[in-house]
Design a protein around this motif. Structure first.
Motif, PDB file in Angstrom:
ATOM      1  N   UNK A   1      -3.620 -11.332  10.644  1.00 19.53           N
ATOM      2  CA  UNK A   1      -2.365 -11.631  11.353  1.00 19.53           C
ATOM      3  C   UNK A   1      -1.147 -11.573  10.421  1.00 19.53           C
ATOM      4  N   UNK A   2      -1.291 -12.106   9.197  1.00 24.15           N
ATOM      5  CA  UNK A   2      -0.195 -12.042   8.223  1.00 24.15           C
ATOM      6  C   UNK A   2       0.082 -10.593   7.829  1.00 24.15           C
ATOM      7  N   UNK A   3      -0.962  -9.788   7.650  1.00 25.25           N
ATOM      8  CA  UNK A   3      -0.807  -8.378   7.313  1.00 25.25           C
ATOM      9  C   UNK A   3      -0.103  -7.616   8.421  1.00 25.25           C
ATOM     10  N   UNK A   4      -0.457  -7.928   9.662  1.00 27.07           N
ATOM     11  CA  UNK A   4       0.178  -7.273  10.808  1.00 27.07           C
ATOM     12  C   UNK A   4       1.657  -7.630  10.874  1.00 27.07           C
ATOM     13  N   UNK A   5       1.969  -8.897  10.645  1.00 27.92           N
ATOM     14  CA  UNK A   5       3.366  -9.338  10.677  1.00 27.92           C
ATOM     15  C   UNK A   5       4.172  -8.650   9.581  1.00 27.92           C
ATOM     16  N   UNK A   6       3.623  -8.639   8.366  1.00 26.52           N
ATOM     17  CA  UNK A   6       4.326  -8.026   7.240  1.00 26.52           C
ATOM     18  C   UNK A   6       4.477  -6.519   7.433  1.00 26.52           C
ATOM     19  N   UNK A   7       3.411  -5.855   7.849  1.00 25.14           N
ATOM     20  CA  UNK A   7       3.461  -4.405   8.054  1.00 25.14           C
ATOM     21  C   UNK A   7       4.496  -4.044   9.113  1.00 25.14           C
ATOM     22  N   UNK A   8       4.520  -4.773  10.214  1.00 26.36           N
ATOM     23  CA  UNK A   8       5.490  -4.495  11.285  1.00 26.36           C
ATOM     24  C   UNK A   8       6.912  -4.707  10.799  1.00 26.36           C
ATOM     25  N   UNK A   9       7.138  -5.789  10.079  1.00 31.22           N
ATOM     26  CA  UNK A   9       8.466  -6.099   9.569  1.00 31.22           C
ATOM     27  C   UNK A   9       8.936  -5.038   8.563  1.00 31.22           C
TER      28      UNK A   9
ATOM     29  N   UNK B   1      -4.087 -10.331  -1.426  1.00 33.03           N
ATOM     30  CA  UNK B   1      -2.896 -10.948  -0.829  1.00 33.03           C
ATOM     31  C   UNK B   1      -3.163 -11.511   0.572  1.00 33.03           C
ATOM     32  N   UNK B   2      -4.367 -11.284   1.092  1.00 39.18           N
ATOM     33  CA  UNK B   2      -4.714 -11.786   2.419  1.00 39.18           C
ATOM     34  C   UNK B   2      -4.111 -10.967   3.552  1.00 39.18           C
ATOM     35  N   UNK B   3      -3.797  -9.691   3.271  1.00 36.52           N
ATOM     36  CA  UNK B   3      -3.154  -8.841   4.281  1.00 36.52           C
ATOM     37  C   UNK B   3      -4.162  -7.988   5.044  1.00 36.52           C
ATOM     38  N   UNK B   4      -5.332  -7.745   4.420  1.00 40.57           N
ATOM     39  CA  UNK B   4      -6.403  -6.996   5.077  1.00 40.57           C
ATOM     40  C   UNK B   4      -7.735  -7.689   4.833  1.00 40.57           C
ATOM     41  N   UNK B   5      -8.675  -7.409   5.714  1.00 43.26           N
ATOM     42  CA  UNK B   5     -10.052  -7.870   5.515  1.00 43.26           C
ATOM     43  C   UNK B   5     -10.972  -6.663   5.642  1.00 43.26           C
ATOM     44  N   UNK B   6     -12.057  -6.708   4.871  1.00 44.71           N
ATOM     45  CA  UNK B   6     -13.078  -5.665   4.949  1.00 44.71           C
ATOM     46  C   UNK B   6     -14.163  -6.156   5.894  1.00 44.71           C
ATOM     47  N   UNK B   7     -14.566  -5.273   6.794  1.00 42.61           N
ATOM     48  CA  UNK B   7     -15.655  -5.596   7.718  1.00 42.61           C
ATOM     49  C   UNK B   7     -16.676  -4.472   7.656  1.00 42.61           C
ATOM     50  N   UNK B   8     -17.920  -4.807   7.956  1.00 44.92           N
ATOM     51  CA  UNK B   8     -18.969  -3.792   7.973  1.00 44.92           C
ATOM     52  C   UNK B   8     -18.713  -2.821   9.118  1.00 44.92           C
TER      53      UNK B   8
ATOM     54  N   UNK C   1      -6.606   5.275  -6.436  1.00 40.88           N
ATOM     55  CA  UNK C   1      -5.367   4.632  -5.974  1.00 40.88           C
ATOM     56  C   UNK C   1      -5.613   3.855  -4.689  1.00 40.88           C
ATOM     57  N   UNK C   2      -6.418   4.439  -3.819  1.00 43.21           N
ATOM     58  CA  UNK C   2      -6.700   3.788  -2.538  1.00 43.21           C
ATOM     59  C   UNK C   2      -7.504   2.518  -2.751  1.00 43.21           C
ATOM     60  N   UNK C   3      -8.503   2.588  -3.607  1.00 39.23           N
ATOM     61  CA  UNK C   3      -9.328   1.414  -3.882  1.00 39.23           C
ATOM     62  C   UNK C   3      -8.482   0.290  -4.480  1.00 39.23           C
ATOM     63  N   UNK C   4      -7.604   0.637  -5.424  1.00 37.82           N
ATOM     64  CA  UNK C   4      -6.730  -0.364  -6.044  1.00 37.82           C
ATOM     65  C   UNK C   4      -5.797  -0.982  -5.012  1.00 37.82           C
ATOM     66  N   UNK C   5      -5.256  -0.159  -4.116  1.00 34.79           N
ATOM     67  CA  UNK C   5      -4.360  -0.660  -3.071  1.00 34.79           C
ATOM     68  C   UNK C   5      -5.102  -1.623  -2.145  1.00 34.79           C
ATOM     69  N   UNK C   6      -6.304  -1.243  -1.736  1.00 38.25           N
ATOM     70  CA  UNK C   6      -7.092  -2.100  -0.844  1.00 38.25           C
ATOM     71  C   UNK C   6      -7.424  -3.422  -1.528  1.00 38.25           C
TER      72      UNK C   6
END
Length: 151
Positions: free
Chosen positions: A100-108, A79-86, A68-73
């Motif tokens: 930035x878009x993910x932060x805005x949406x999550x906060x809202x 959707x451009x809401x998160x990025x994966x980094x090493x 479920x977590x992998x599918x959510x990520x």
């Protein structure tokens, strides 16, 4: 309830479970009204309040199954809401970070959800909320302690 009615443990359990069921449904309805599914909301909320986390850290915080977590990520990344980094400390792991878009949406979305919860709890006074909080926390800790004891 009459003063002489004793509140037994099974009776209290029934009230707790019935209350939890309807409160959970209302909370899930509030989340659905943000336009996100429960797993996506939980992952975004964890990243909003805890900062960048690995997938396993998010999974642990929101108590989701690995699949479920992998599918959510994957959905959130698409959707451009998160990025994966090493991960700087573990080459096998990746760290998720809100865009930035993910932060805005999550906060809202979290703000709307928090307002819904505040409205729901407004039937209780501050003293009642503090008493309920303390009692439920104490009960949860006692139950957790009992689980840790050998059978």
């Amino acid at each position: 309830m009459k003063k002489r009615d004793r509140i037994t443990a099974p009776r209290l359990w029934l009230v707790i479970t019935k209350s939890y069921r309807v409160l959970r449904l209302l909370a899930e309805q509030s989340i659905a009204n943000t336009g996100l599914c429960l797993t996506d909301f939980a992952a975004l909320e964890a990243l909003l309040h805890k900062g960048p986390l690995t997938i396993s850290q998010i999974q642990e915080k929101v108590m989701l199954a690995s699949g479920s977590m992998t599918a959510a990520v994957d959905r959130l990344e698409k959707l451009g809401l998160v990025v994966r980094k090493s991960s700087p400390s573990d080459r096998r792991a990746c760290v998720l970070e809100l865009t930035p878009e993910g932060k805005r949406l999550a906060a809202s979305c979290f703000e709307k959800h928090a307002k819904d919860l505040e409205a729901l709890m407004s039937g209780l006074s501050q003293d009642e909320m503090e008493q309920l909080y303390g009692s439920l926390k104490k009960l949860g800790l006692l139950a957790a302690e009992k689980l840790e004891q050998p059978a």
